[in-house]
Scaffold this motif. Structure first.
Motif, PDB file in Angstrom:
ATOM      1  N   ALA A  43     -10.901  40.392  72.169  1.00 57.74           N
ATOM      2  CA  ALA A  43     -11.103  40.032  73.573  1.00 57.74           C
ATOM      3  C   ALA A  43     -10.554  38.638  73.854  1.00 57.74           C
ATOM      4  CB  ALA A  43     -12.586  40.105  73.926  1.00 57.74           C
ATOM      5  N   LEU A  44     -10.810  37.709  72.947  1.00 60.50           N
ATOM      6  CA  LEU A  44     -10.300  36.349  73.122  1.00 60.50           C
ATOM      7  C   LEU A  44      -8.776  36.333  73.083  1.00 60.50           C
ATOM      8  CD1 LEU A  44     -12.910  34.556  70.872  1.00 60.50           C
ATOM      9  CD2 LEU A  44     -12.680  34.300  73.362  1.00 60.50           C
ATOM     10  N   LEU A  45      -8.191  37.100  72.173  1.00 59.56           N
ATOM     11  CA  LEU A  45      -6.731  37.163  72.092  1.00 59.56           C
ATOM     12  C   LEU A  45      -6.134  37.733  73.371  1.00 59.56           C
ATOM     13  CD1 LEU A  45      -6.208  38.266  68.391  1.00 59.56           C
ATOM     14  CD2 LEU A  45      -5.531  36.087  69.422  1.00 59.56           C
ATOM     15  N   GLN A  46      -6.822  38.710  73.946  1.00 59.40           N
ATOM     16  CA  GLN A  46      -6.342  39.280  75.206  1.00 59.40           C
ATOM     17  C   GLN A  46      -6.276  38.196  76.279  1.00 59.40           C
ATOM     18  OE1 GLN A  46      -8.367  42.900  76.325  1.00 59.40           O
ATOM     19  NE2 GLN A  46      -7.757  42.691  78.452  1.00 59.40           N
ATOM     20  N   VAL A  48      -6.062  34.746  75.797  1.00 63.70           N
ATOM     21  CA  VAL A  48      -5.121  33.650  75.527  1.00 63.70           C
ATOM     22  C   VAL A  48      -3.664  34.080  75.590  1.00 63.70           C
ATOM     23  CG1 VAL A  48      -6.795  32.343  74.187  1.00 63.70           C
ATOM     24  CG2 VAL A  48      -5.190  33.850  72.996  1.00 63.70           C
ATOM     25  N   GLN A  49      -3.411  35.376  75.510  1.00 59.20           N
ATOM     26  CA  GLN A  49      -2.034  35.851  75.601  1.00 59.20           C
ATOM     27  C   GLN A  49      -1.640  36.192  77.036  1.00 59.20           C
ATOM     28  OE1 GLN A  49      -2.458  38.753  72.332  1.00 59.20           O
ATOM     29  NE2 GLN A  49      -0.729  37.682  71.417  1.00 59.20           N
ATOM     30  N   ASP A  50      -2.583  36.064  77.960  1.00 61.13           N
ATOM     31  CA  ASP A  50      -2.325  36.305  79.378  1.00 61.13           C
ATOM     32  C   ASP A  50      -1.952  34.970  80.010  1.00 61.13           C
ATOM     33  OD1 ASP A  50      -2.333  36.808  82.081  1.00 61.13           O
ATOM     34  OD2 ASP A  50      -4.343  37.697  82.114  1.00 61.13           O
ATOM     35  N   GLN A  51      -0.683  34.792  80.305  1.00 62.91           N
ATOM     36  CA  GLN A  51      -0.208  33.522  80.849  1.00 62.91           C
ATOM     37  C   GLN A  51      -0.728  33.264  82.269  1.00 62.91           C
ATOM     38  OE1 GLN A  51       1.417  31.369  78.775  1.00 62.91           O
ATOM     39  NE2 GLN A  51       1.062  32.956  77.259  1.00 62.91           N
ATOM     40  N   SER A  52      -1.279  34.288  82.913  1.00 57.49           N
ATOM     41  CA  SER A  52      -1.778  34.118  84.276  1.00 57.49           C
ATOM     42  C   SER A  52      -3.290  33.855  84.321  1.00 57.49           C
ATOM     43  CB  SER A  52      -1.450  35.351  85.124  1.00 57.49           C
ATOM     44  OG  SER A  52      -2.182  36.474  84.672  1.00 57.49           O
ATOM     45  N   VAL A  53      -3.941  33.850  83.164  1.00 53.56           N
ATOM     46  CA  VAL A  53      -5.378  33.615  83.145  1.00 53.56           C
ATOM     47  C   VAL A  53      -5.668  32.175  83.573  1.00 53.56           C
ATOM     48  CG1 VAL A  53      -5.630  32.841  80.737  1.00 53.56           C
ATOM     49  CG2 VAL A  53      -7.474  34.126  81.814  1.00 53.56           C
ATOM     50  N   ASP A  54      -6.814  31.955  84.169  1.00 49.84           N
ATOM     51  CA  ASP A  54      -7.214  30.615  84.592  1.00 49.84           C
ATOM     52  C   ASP A  54      -7.125  29.659  83.395  1.00 49.84           C
ATOM     53  OD1 ASP A  54      -9.499  28.487  84.752  1.00 49.84           O
ATOM     54  OD2 ASP A  54      -9.133  29.105  86.828  1.00 49.84           O
ATOM     55  N   PRO A  55      -6.526  28.490  83.579  1.00 51.05           N
ATOM     56  CA  PRO A  55      -6.360  27.550  82.464  1.00 51.05           C
ATOM     57  C   PRO A  55      -7.660  27.160  81.773  1.00 51.05           C
ATOM     58  CG  PRO A  55      -5.054  26.840  84.343  1.00 51.05           C
ATOM     59  CD  PRO A  55      -5.896  27.993  84.802  1.00 51.05           C
ATOM     60  N   ASP A  56      -8.756  27.058  82.520  1.00 49.90           N
ATOM     61  CA  ASP A  56     -10.028  26.704  81.899  1.00 49.90           C
ATOM     62  C   ASP A  56     -10.581  27.841  81.043  1.00 49.90           C
ATOM     63  OD1 ASP A  56     -10.105  24.100  82.935  1.00 49.90           O
ATOM     64  OD2 ASP A  56     -11.010  24.807  84.811  1.00 49.90           O
ATOM     65  N   ILE A  57     -10.325  29.072  81.453  1.00 39.77           N
ATOM     66  CA  ILE A  57     -10.725  30.226  80.639  1.00 39.77           C
ATOM     67  C   ILE A  57      -9.862  30.271  79.377  1.00 39.77           C
ATOM     68  CG2 ILE A  57     -10.874  32.757  80.554  1.00 39.77           C
ATOM     69  CD1 ILE A  57     -12.957  31.626  82.453  1.00 39.77           C
ATOM     70  N   ALA A  58      -8.567  30.035  79.529  1.00 45.07           N
ATOM     71  CA  ALA A  58      -7.667  30.001  78.361  1.00 45.07           C
ATOM     72  C   ALA A  58      -8.096  28.916  77.383  1.00 45.07           C
ATOM     73  CB  ALA A  58      -6.223  29.783  78.815  1.00 45.07           C
ATOM     74  N   ASP A  59      -8.483  27.756  77.910  1.00 46.75           N
ATOM     75  CA  ASP A  59      -8.953  26.650  77.084  1.00 46.75           C
ATOM     76  C   ASP A  59     -10.180  27.069  76.270  1.00 46.75           C
ATOM     77  OD1 ASP A  59      -9.124  23.429  76.779  1.00 46.75           O
ATOM     78  OD2 ASP A  59     -11.127  24.261  77.106  1.00 46.75           O
ATOM     79  N   ALA A  60     -11.164  27.660  76.929  1.00 40.85           N
ATOM     80  CA  ALA A  60     -12.391  28.080  76.254  1.00 40.85           C
ATOM     81  C   ALA A  60     -12.100  29.147  75.205  1.00 40.85           C
ATOM     82  CB  ALA A  60     -13.404  28.594  77.274  1.00 40.85           C
ATOM     83  N   ALA A  61     -11.258  30.108  75.551  1.00 41.94           N
ATOM     84  CA  ALA A  61     -10.921  31.176  74.604  1.00 41.94           C
ATOM     85  C   ALA A  61     -10.124  30.626  73.424  1.00 41.94           C
ATOM     86  CB  ALA A  61     -10.134  32.272  75.321  1.00 41.94           C
ATOM     87  N   GLY A  62      -9.213  29.692  73.689  1.00 39.31           N
ATOM     88  CA  GLY A  62      -8.435  29.083  72.613  1.00 39.31           C
ATOM     89  C   GLY A  62      -9.321  28.333  71.637  1.00 39.31           C
ATOM     90  N   GLU A  63     -10.283  27.584  72.171  1.00 42.83           N
ATOM     91  CA  GLU A  63     -11.200  26.852  71.294  1.00 42.83           C
ATOM     92  C   GLU A  63     -12.039  27.822  70.460  1.00 42.83           C
ATOM     93  OE1 GLU A  63     -14.393  23.189  71.336  1.00 42.83           O
ATOM     94  OE2 GLU A  63     -13.651  23.954  73.252  1.00 42.83           O
ATOM     95  N   SER A  64     -12.430  28.938  71.050  1.00 39.36           N
ATOM     96  CA  SER A  64     -13.210  29.926  70.309  1.00 39.36           C
ATOM     97  C   SER A  64     -12.389  30.576  69.195  1.00 39.36           C
ATOM     98  CB  SER A  64     -13.763  30.992  71.258  1.00 39.36           C
ATOM     99  OG  SER A  64     -14.810  30.436  72.027  1.00 39.36           O
ATOM    100  N   ILE A  65     -11.135  30.883  69.481  1.00 41.51           N
ATOM    101  CA  ILE A  65     -10.277  31.436  68.427  1.00 41.51           C
ATOM    102  C   ILE A  65     -10.090  30.404  67.324  1.00 41.51           C
ATOM    103  CG2 ILE A  65      -7.932  32.220  67.863  1.00 41.51           C
ATOM    104  CD1 ILE A  65      -7.908  33.568  70.623  1.00 41.51           C
ATOM    105  N   TRP A  66      -9.901  29.149  67.714  1.00 39.92           N
ATOM    106  CA  TRP A  66      -9.779  28.077  66.725  1.00 39.92           C
ATOM    107  C   TRP A  66     -11.023  28.045  65.825  1.00 39.92           C
ATOM    108  CZ3 TRP A  66     -12.629  23.745  65.604  1.00 39.92           C
ATOM    109  CH2 TRP A  66     -12.037  22.841  64.724  1.00 39.92           C
ATOM    110  N   SER A  67     -12.210  28.183  66.417  1.00 44.12           N
ATOM    111  CA  SER A  67     -13.458  28.174  65.647  1.00 44.12           C
ATOM    112  C   SER A  67     -13.525  29.345  64.671  1.00 44.12           C
ATOM    113  CB  SER A  67     -14.669  28.225  66.587  1.00 44.12           C
ATOM    114  OG  SER A  67     -14.751  27.074  67.375  1.00 44.12           O
TER     115      SER A  67
END
Length: 102
Positions: A43-46, A48-67
């Motif tokens: 779900a997180l990968l879905q 972060v790979q969506d270039q149109s997703v809200d930047p703050d949502i992408a940020d949160a998802a990216g940090e979660s994938i990093w974790s």
């Protein structure tokens, strides 16, 4: 099943629901970083790979994938290249381990 086992499914439902309130989606994206289940990562990968997703949502998802990947000592540089810029910033030179300054 325990409540904790069911938790990722509920969070996934919220984070992928574009009609859900922004704060709920953002919180769900952050909370999914606590789970190592493949469904949570997918779900997180879905997101972060969506270039149109809200930047703050992408940020949160990216940090979660990093974790998640940090706990697994895992890195996928080619996949990271496909991430939204706000998600990619958590990875240094396509690697997990050292967190890029944000």
């Amino acid at each position: 099943m325990t409540a904790k086992t069911n938790q990722p499914a509920g969070l996934i439902t919220v984070v992928l629901n574009q009609a859900a309130p922004f704060g709920d989606r953002h919180d769900a994206a952050m909370d999914l970083g606590e789970y190592d289940e493949p469904e949570a990562e997918a779900a997180l990968l879905q997101l972060v790979q969506d270039q149109s997703v809200d930047p703050d949502i992408a940020d949160a998802a990216g940090e979660s994938i990093w974790s998640i990947w940090s706990r697994q000592d895992r890195s996928e540089p080619a996949l990271i290249e496909s991430f939204h810029p706000e998600a990619r910033k958590f990875f240094v030179h396509g690697r997990v381990g050292l967190r890029a300054s944000v």
